[in-house]
Design a protein around this motif. Structure first.
Motif, PDB file in Angstrom:
ATOM      1  N   CYS A 131       0.830  -1.206   0.000  1.00 40.58           N
ATOM      2  CA  CYS A 131       0.000   0.000   0.000  1.00 40.58           C
ATOM      3  C   CYS A 131       0.862   1.253   0.000  1.00 40.58           C
TER       4      CYS A 131
ATOM      5  N   VAL B 115      -2.213   5.848   1.929  1.00 43.61           N
ATOM      6  CA  VAL B 115      -3.420   5.315   2.556  1.00 43.61           C
ATOM      7  C   VAL B 115      -4.090   6.417   3.379  1.00 43.61           C
TER       8      VAL B 115
ATOM      9  N   VAL C 298      -5.346  -1.984   5.917  1.00 45.06           N
ATOM     10  CA  VAL C 298      -4.016  -2.489   5.537  1.00 45.06           C
ATOM     11  C   VAL C 298      -3.263  -3.090   6.714  1.00 45.06           C
TER      12      VAL C 298
ATOM     13  N   SER D 198       2.813   6.229   4.871  1.00 38.68           N
ATOM     14  CA  SER D 198       2.561   5.734   3.518  1.00 38.68           C
ATOM     15  C   SER D 198       2.509   6.852   2.483  1.00 38.68           C
TER      16      SER D 198
END
Length: 256
Positions: free
Chosen positions: A121, A124, A132, A210
């Motif tokens: 991922c 996010v 996740v 992320s």
């Protein structure tokens, strides 16, 4: 569900810990994307439980409890403080933390809740962060405190081999919002807090990290340590316990 990695002497496999932590049922392959049991079951006492995951990277979050930020001489940060630990620093429950006495005169324990990522991922959003997450485990973000101050950055201080104990397993069915976390040194309580006191909570951390880097299945995010960190010396035993997960215990030995 509790997912562990274990060795029977002829290789390492994943398994589901069941029956009051007395038996481990072997999983075919890895647990991401679904758990398929092989039918093989072993008494937990007859296998060696190892680090629950070998991540491609370990992402640490610094100063994520206000009381710890202040005990380190600063104010709580407005944004997460991110650093990396190499995957070569990861060890499992019962494995020794090696004190590099020739290089560091102070090595500290830091008990933490660790988040294990379950799928590839990036970028996010916080509202989808738990999609996740594979599960949670205990961690000790071992730190050479004197080198952290000397170097002006944290890579060496937090990156020694054995400086990231994880375990004893991954709990996949857990609400991490308000868990008790404690650390003991030779049986004496040194850290106690609840995860509800995190300055930046797990969804915000996943969104923040992320946005900068792709996360892979098995990657680990260390969510930060509460106040009470302190030195551990050769011969000491450190235990990190988290409500709903279990206890991670490691003894300190000399590397030199």
């Amino acid at each position: 569900m509790r997912i562990a990695r274990f060795s029977t002497g002829d290789g390492v496999a994943f398994g589901v810990v069941e029956e009051g932590e007395q038996v481990i049922a072997r999983i075919a392959g890895h647990p991401f994307g679904g758990v398929e049991l092989t039918g093989e079951r072993y008494p937990l006492a007859e296998v060696r439980v190892v680090a629950p995951m070998l991540p491609s990277k370990v992402i640490g979050i610094g100063k994520n409890y206000a009381d710890h930020a202040r005990e380190m001489g600063g104010e709580p940060p407005a944004e997460p403080v991110v650093f990396l630990k190499p995957n070569t620093s990861v060890i499992g429950p019962g494995e020794p933390v090696m004190h590099p006495e020739k290089l560091s005169s102070r090595v500290d324990f830091e008990g933490e809740l660790a988040v294990v990522i379950g799928r590839l991922c990036r970028e996010v959003p916080a509202e989808r962060a738990y999609d996740v997450v594979f599960g949670y485990t205990c961690a000790n973000d071992v730190t050479a405190r004197d080198l952290q101050a000397k170097d002006g950055q944290w890579a060496r201080a937090k990156g020694f081999d054995t400086f990231c104990p994880l375990g004893p397993w991954i709990e996949t069915s857990l609400d991490p919002a308000d868990l008790a976390i404690t650390t003991t040194l030779n049986g004496e309580l040194r850290q106690t807090a609840r995860t509800s006191l995190l300055l930046h909570h797990i969804p915000a951390l996943i969104e923040y990290v992320s946005a900068a880097m792709t996360l892979l299945p098995g990657d680990v995010i260390l969510t930060g340590t509460p106040a009470g960190v302190g030195p551990m010396d050769v011969g000491d035993e450190v235990s990190v316990s988290i409500e709903g997960i279990g206890t991670l215990t490691n003894r300190v030995i000399s590397r030199d």
